[in-house]
Design an enzyme around this catalytic site. Sequence first.
Site, short mmCIF file in Angstrom:
data_model
loop_
_atom_site.label_atom_id
_atom_site.label_comp_id
_atom_site.label_asym_id
_atom_site.label_seq_id
_atom_site.Cartn_x
_atom_site.Cartn_y
_atom_site.Cartn_z
CB CYS A 138 -0.93 -0.01 1.21
SG CYS A 138 -2.03 1.42 1.24
CB CYS A 141 -0.73 2.59 3.97
SG CYS A 141 -2.18 1.87 3.22
CG ASP A 142 3.03 1.32 4.53
OD1 ASP A 142 2.54 1.84 5.54
OD2 ASP A 142 2.83 0.13 4.21
#
Length: 325
Positions: A138, A141-142
């Site tokens: 992701c 997300c990261d």
Amino acid sequence: MTEIENHKDIIIIGGGPAGLSAGIYSARGGAKTTIFSGMLPGGQLIQTMEVENFPGFFESTPGADIMQNVMKQAKRLGCEISSDEITEVDFTVKPFKVFTSSKKTFTADSVIISTGARAQWMGIPSETQFRNKGVSSCATCDGFFHRNKDVCVIGGGDTAVEDALFLTKFANKVYLVHRRDKLRASHRSVERLRTNPKVEILYDSVLDEVVGGEKVTGVKIKHVKTNDIKEIELSGVFIAIGYKPETSLFKDKIEINAQGYIKTDGHSKTSVEGVFAAGDVMDPNYKQAIVAAGTGAIASMEALKYIEELECDAFIKRQACKTEE
Ligand code: NDP
């Protein structure tokens, strides 16, 4: 236990952000609601160590902590959460029937499907070893954790290209590693990628190994035509080789599109009246917990409306019977 005791107004299959949000809305809406979350409640988010983009969580928070809170919230509002697995569904009868691995049968006036989609992984041991230590599926997300560092994205579809473009906002350099000599992604995104000075595309190349200590420090990339191995120092590896929606339970029971996602009308209604879908199982694009939570709320509001109409119909029928008597 008789079947009558096992009747619910709404049954939710899947206990990630979509299912739990649907549970919160359903229970608050007065519906007798059970979420079947399976053995690992919380969904994919529980695998993420640091979540910074879920509203309401000021500090970077483990996904598991967020989902624990959401579960507590759903239970406090009266929603039951069962770890029983659903093994079969029958949408040809009303009320609908669902069957569990502990050999119980439940009936429900409405069912919300929120079984999610699983990110596909390469399946090499070092990828598993470094998951959440620099290996991620992701970018949204990261990506933030790789500010001014080098990263690579594996894959050649729209997700990989969009992830690579997104990562250029943070990273110093982004390598896109694709197994063929042509990208599958749409022409427009590929052009944007090609003209981005931070991106280097490695064609005919596959991820051979992720290397590192506590965290990722690099990768070994193999050229599939020459078998040459190239070592690259970097901090992040983003796997973007597609998703597999968890729809095997519903094959031939509701309409599913060519990519395997449940078809909806855009407002969570599926091809079976009274069955709704929410989250990644019906969303090929966003794959975000907050989006899944939003669609869970929509599915629940639609399910509540559907149940209300059912009760109305039953009431009208009862009144008509009384008049006939
Ligand atoms: P895709 O299936 O389209 O692409 C997966 C990519 O990963 C392909 O390039 C494939 O290679 C590669 N791949 C698959 N398995 C492996 C493996 N084992 N090793 C190395 N590479 C591998 O998945 P996406 O998630 O990119 O997209 C899914 C759908 O969602 C598509 O229809 C896409 O268009 C859509 N989408 C749309 C977006 C938008 O419109 N904004 C954004 C994101 C997705 P190969 O090409 O050789 O098969």
